[in-house]
Design a protein around this motif. Structure first.
Motif, PDB file in Angstrom:
ATOM      1  N   LEU A  28       0.863  -1.177   0.000  1.00  0.00           N
ATOM      2  CA  LEU A  28       0.000   0.000   0.000  1.00  0.00           C
ATOM      3  C   LEU A  28       0.896   1.223   0.000  1.00  0.00           C
ATOM      4  CD1 LEU A  28      -2.832   1.343   0.365  1.00  0.00           C
ATOM      5  CD2 LEU A  28      -2.453   1.120   2.838  1.00  0.00           C
ATOM      6  N   LEU A  29       0.814   2.026  -1.058  1.00  0.00           N
ATOM      7  CA  LEU A  29       1.658   3.208  -1.204  1.00  0.00           C
ATOM      8  C   LEU A  29       0.789   4.447  -1.020  1.00  0.00           C
ATOM      9  CD1 LEU A  29       3.702   2.135  -4.379  1.00  0.00           C
ATOM     10  CD2 LEU A  29       4.040   1.479  -1.983  1.00  0.00           C
ATOM     11  N   GLU A  48       5.603  -7.106  -6.087  1.00  0.00           N
ATOM     12  CA  GLU A  48       6.830  -6.312  -6.063  1.00  0.00           C
ATOM     13  C   GLU A  48       7.053  -5.528  -7.356  1.00  0.00           C
ATOM     14  OE1 GLU A  48       6.931  -8.930  -2.746  1.00  0.00           O
ATOM     15  OE2 GLU A  48       6.683  -9.454  -4.871  1.00  0.00           O
ATOM     16  N   THR A  49       6.703  -6.107  -8.499  1.00  0.00           N
ATOM     17  CA  THR A  49       6.970  -5.436  -9.776  1.00  0.00           C
ATOM     18  C   THR A  49       6.227  -4.110  -9.863  1.00  0.00           C
ATOM     19  OG1 THR A  49       7.459  -7.484 -10.965  1.00  0.00           O
ATOM     20  CG2 THR A  49       6.709  -5.612 -12.278  1.00  0.00           C
ATOM     21  N   ALA A  50       4.917  -4.118  -9.640  1.00  0.00           N
ATOM     22  CA  ALA A  50       4.151  -2.872  -9.757  1.00  0.00           C
ATOM     23  C   ALA A  50       4.557  -1.870  -8.692  1.00  0.00           C
ATOM     24  CB  ALA A  50       2.657  -3.158  -9.672  1.00  0.00           C
ATOM     25  N   ALA A  51       5.038  -2.352  -7.540  1.00  0.00           N
ATOM     26  CA  ALA A  51       5.460  -1.445  -6.478  1.00  0.00           C
ATOM     27  C   ALA A  51       6.822  -0.822  -6.758  1.00  0.00           C
ATOM     28  CB  ALA A  51       5.486  -2.189  -5.142  1.00  0.00           C
ATOM     29  N   GLY A  52       7.431  -1.161  -7.894  1.00  0.00           N
ATOM     30  CA  GLY A  52       8.700  -0.563  -8.263  1.00  0.00           C
ATOM     31  C   GLY A  52       9.890  -1.150  -7.537  1.00  0.00           C
ATOM     32  N   LEU A  53       9.753  -2.384  -7.072  1.00  0.00           N
ATOM     33  CA  LEU A  53      10.838  -3.027  -6.334  1.00  0.00           C
ATOM     34  C   LEU A  53      11.648  -3.974  -7.208  1.00  0.00           C
ATOM     35  CD1 LEU A  53       8.870  -3.765  -3.035  1.00  0.00           C
ATOM     36  CD2 LEU A  53      10.429  -1.865  -3.519  1.00  0.00           C
ATOM     37  N   TYR A  62       4.030   2.217  -8.289  1.00  0.00           N
ATOM     38  CA  TYR A  62       5.090   3.160  -7.916  1.00  0.00           C
ATOM     39  C   TYR A  62       4.940   4.481  -8.670  1.00  0.00           C
ATOM     40  CZ  TYR A  62       9.806   5.203  -8.168  1.00  0.00           C
ATOM     41  OH  TYR A  62      10.869   6.058  -8.160  1.00  0.00           O
ATOM     42  N   GLN A  63       4.768   4.392  -9.984  1.00  0.00           N
ATOM     43  CA  GLN A  63       4.687   5.616 -10.785  1.00  0.00           C
ATOM     44  C   GLN A  63       3.448   6.435 -10.441  1.00  0.00           C
ATOM     45  OE1 GLN A  63       7.012   6.792 -12.590  1.00  0.00           O
ATOM     46  NE2 GLN A  63       8.382   5.039 -12.818  1.00  0.00           N
TER      47      GLN A  63
END
Length: 277
Positions: A28-29, A48-53, A62-63
């Motif tokens: 959760l960002l 993890e991928t969508a969270a930019g990790l 992330y974006q």
């Protein structure tokens, strides 16, 4: 479970129940700022991928968080590691819900997680995903009408036998009791089983599913499996929107490759900024 400061947002690793008997872990960002903000659920093989990790050009959560959206990144980590990919209810050997519909159900529960946050305007929550995540986002958006805007990256918006538009696989719309068919295109020696061949026999296609998006914005970020000819399917939704008095709610971009790129992603972010902010 864990809180980390990143750039202009806070990242919380959280766990919540997304099916009646199973929990998932996601990210959760929450960007800096006051008041209720728009939000987006992102779906993929793992969160993890969508969270930019990890990786690039698929870091939607992330974006968007950097742009002021509250985001929740979820994925089927355990199932992906087991190569079963989707969700099966009540179990993988006795599923009573098609896996793609069960993924939509899980995404709807992710919507509720966001909607209950004090930072989020529940009327402005969208969903986005790429490839497997694109199928997931499309079915979730169509089957759960509280998603206010839906963007999908090269999921395959029509049924066909392109190797990547594999709705016939048992983790999508072709579930059948194990042992499962060999992965790959449909052949006489390796036929499709379960619901998918019945849908084809009845002349069904996904434009009928898209109809459930009428009145809500829908963007197809097309690539190798969703070329410009896919407008043939989208025109059906355009006509339904027009019948209901809506215009300019259906869009498509096109790129030669399956993978997203900075240009195609820029349109996704602009889409959410326009319709949710």
């Amino acid at each position: 479970l864990e809180t980390t400061r990143r750039e202009n947002f806070v990242q919380h690793r959280i766990r919540f129940r997304w099916t009646p008997d199973q929990s998932t872990t996601g990210y959760l960002l929450i960007p800096d700022g006051e008041g209720k903000r728009p939000a987006v659920v992102t779906v993929y093989y793992e969160p993890e991928t969508a969270a930019g990790l990890q990786g690039e050009h698929r870091d939607f959560a992330y974006q968007l968080a950097r742009r002021g959206f509250v985001t929740l990144s979820i994925g089927t980590t355990e199932a992906t590691e087991a190569r079963t990919y989707a969700l099966y209810y009540p179990g993988i050997d006795n599923a009573r819900v098609e896996p793609l519909a069960m993924l939509a159900y899980a995404a709807a529960n992710a919507w509720h997680v966001l909607a209950q946050r004090p930072e989020v305007d529940p009327e402005r929550i969208g969903i986005v995903g790429h490839s497997f995540g694109g199928k997931w986002a499309m079915f979730a958006g169509c089957l759960f009408d509280k998603f206010a805007a839906v963007a999908v990256s090269d999921p395959g918006i029509m049924f066909d036998t392109h190797p990547s538009v594999n709705y016939w696989e048992p983790w999508y719309l072709g579930w059948h009791p194990r042992p499962w068919r060999r992965r790959g295109v449909i052949t006489e020696d390796n036929p499709a089983r379960g619901l998918y061949p019945r849908l084809l026999k009845e002349g069904r296609d996904l434009h009928e599913l898209h109809a459930l998006l009428a009145g809500r914005p829908f963007l197809v970020s097309g690539g190798a499996v969703d070329p410009p000819s896919r407008w043939q399917a989208l025109n059906h939704l355009v006509k339904i929107n027009k019948l209901l008095g809506h215009e300019n709610l259906v869009g498509m971009t096109n790129r030669p490759d399956h993978s997203p790129n900075p240009e195609s992603n820029a349109v996704i972010y602009a889409f959410f900024e326009h319709f949710l902010r």
